[in-house]
Design a protein around this motif. Structure first.
Motif, mmCIF file in Angstrom:
data_model
loop_
_atom_site.group_PDB
_atom_site.id
_atom_site.type_symbol
_atom_site.label_atom_id
_atom_site.label_comp_id
_atom_site.label_asym_id
_atom_site.label_seq_id
_atom_site.Cartn_x
_atom_site.Cartn_y
_atom_site.Cartn_z
ATOM 1 N N MET A 1 0.877 -1.179 -0.012
ATOM 2 C CA MET A 1 -0.084 0.018 0.168
ATOM 3 C C MET A 1 0.804 1.290 0.157
ATOM 4 N N LEU A 2 0.587 2.122 -0.947
ATOM 5 C CA LEU A 2 1.133 3.563 -0.632
ATOM 6 C C LEU A 2 1.159 4.143 0.604
ATOM 7 N N PRO A 3 2.410 4.756 0.844
ATOM 8 C CA PRO A 3 2.235 5.570 2.254
ATOM 9 C C PRO A 3 1.088 6.717 2.312
ATOM 10 N N GLU A 4 0.738 7.261 0.972
ATOM 11 C CA GLU A 4 -0.412 8.085 0.953
ATOM 12 C C GLU A 4 -1.608 7.746 1.128
ATOM 13 N N VAL A 5 -2.000 6.435 0.741
ATOM 14 C CA VAL A 5 -3.203 5.690 0.865
ATOM 15 C C VAL A 5 -3.215 5.188 2.544
ATOM 16 N N CYS A 6 -2.238 4.928 2.846
ATOM 17 C CA CYS A 6 -2.165 4.809 4.573
ATOM 18 C C CYS A 6 -2.597 5.851 5.258
ATOM 19 N N GLU A 7 -2.125 6.964 4.912
ATOM 20 C CA GLU A 7 -2.378 8.142 5.599
ATOM 21 C C GLU A 7 -3.891 8.514 5.405
ATOM 22 N N ILE A 8 -4.286 8.286 4.299
ATOM 23 C CA ILE A 8 -5.795 8.807 4.191
ATOM 24 C C ILE A 8 -6.703 7.744 4.792
ATOM 25 N N LEU A 9 -6.440 6.527 4.813
ATOM 26 C CA LEU A 9 -7.158 5.590 5.381
ATOM 27 C C LEU A 9 -7.074 5.785 7.085
ATOM 28 N N GLN A 10 -6.205 6.122 7.564
ATOM 29 C CA GLN A 10 -5.674 6.300 8.962
ATOM 30 C C GLN A 10 -6.681 7.601 9.402
ATOM 31 N N HIS A 11 -6.461 8.767 8.764
ATOM 32 C CA HIS A 11 -7.373 9.830 8.722
ATOM 33 C C HIS A 11 -8.829 9.589 8.536
#
Length: 131
Positions: A1-11
């Motif tokens: 998973m891309l880091p940006e996607v991980c950040e979006i999902l965490q948000h």
């Protein structure tokens, strides 16, 4: 998973927890869907009809200014992702797993139209590197 996607999902998860806390017992989760990523602020799951309805509203807005605009449907987004994946050098096998196709042949049959363009770009890249 891309880091940006991980950040979006965490948000997204944090926002869900805020909604759950604020609404208390009025937060309505559907049994078996408690851990889905995207749901209404009140806890309900987004169903395909709701997504289609929302996209229809977007299409209507766009067509006010651009009457010839071809409507976009949810499946178009999936197809666009897959096409761009291949065009940017992603492997067909990995794409198969991302899309959840049961076998490689399904993915290859659906997206083989992209391959001639990709092949041409790759040949140009190789030829320019060789000379």
């Amino acid at each position: 998973m891309l880091p940006e996607v991980c950040e979006i999902l965490q948000h997204q998860r944090k926002e869900q927890l805020k909604s759950r806390m604020a609404l208390g017992e009025n937060y309505k989760q559907e049994k078996g869907l408690e851990d889905i990523c995207f749901q209404y602020p009140t806890g309900g799951a987004y169903w395909s009809e709701a997504i289609r309805h929302d996209m229809d509203k977007v299409n209507t807005e766009i067509r006010r200014d651009y009457p010839d605009f071809e409507p976009i449907h949810p499946h178009v987004l999936r197809h666009t992702f897959a096409t761009r994946w291949i065009e940017n050098g992603g492997s067909m096998k990995t794409l198969q797993t991302i899309l959840g196709h049961s076998n490689y042949g399904i993915t290859a049959d659906i997206y083989s139209h992209v391959l001639p363009d990709v092949r041409q770009k790759e040949m140009q890249r190789v030829m320019s590197a060789a000379f």
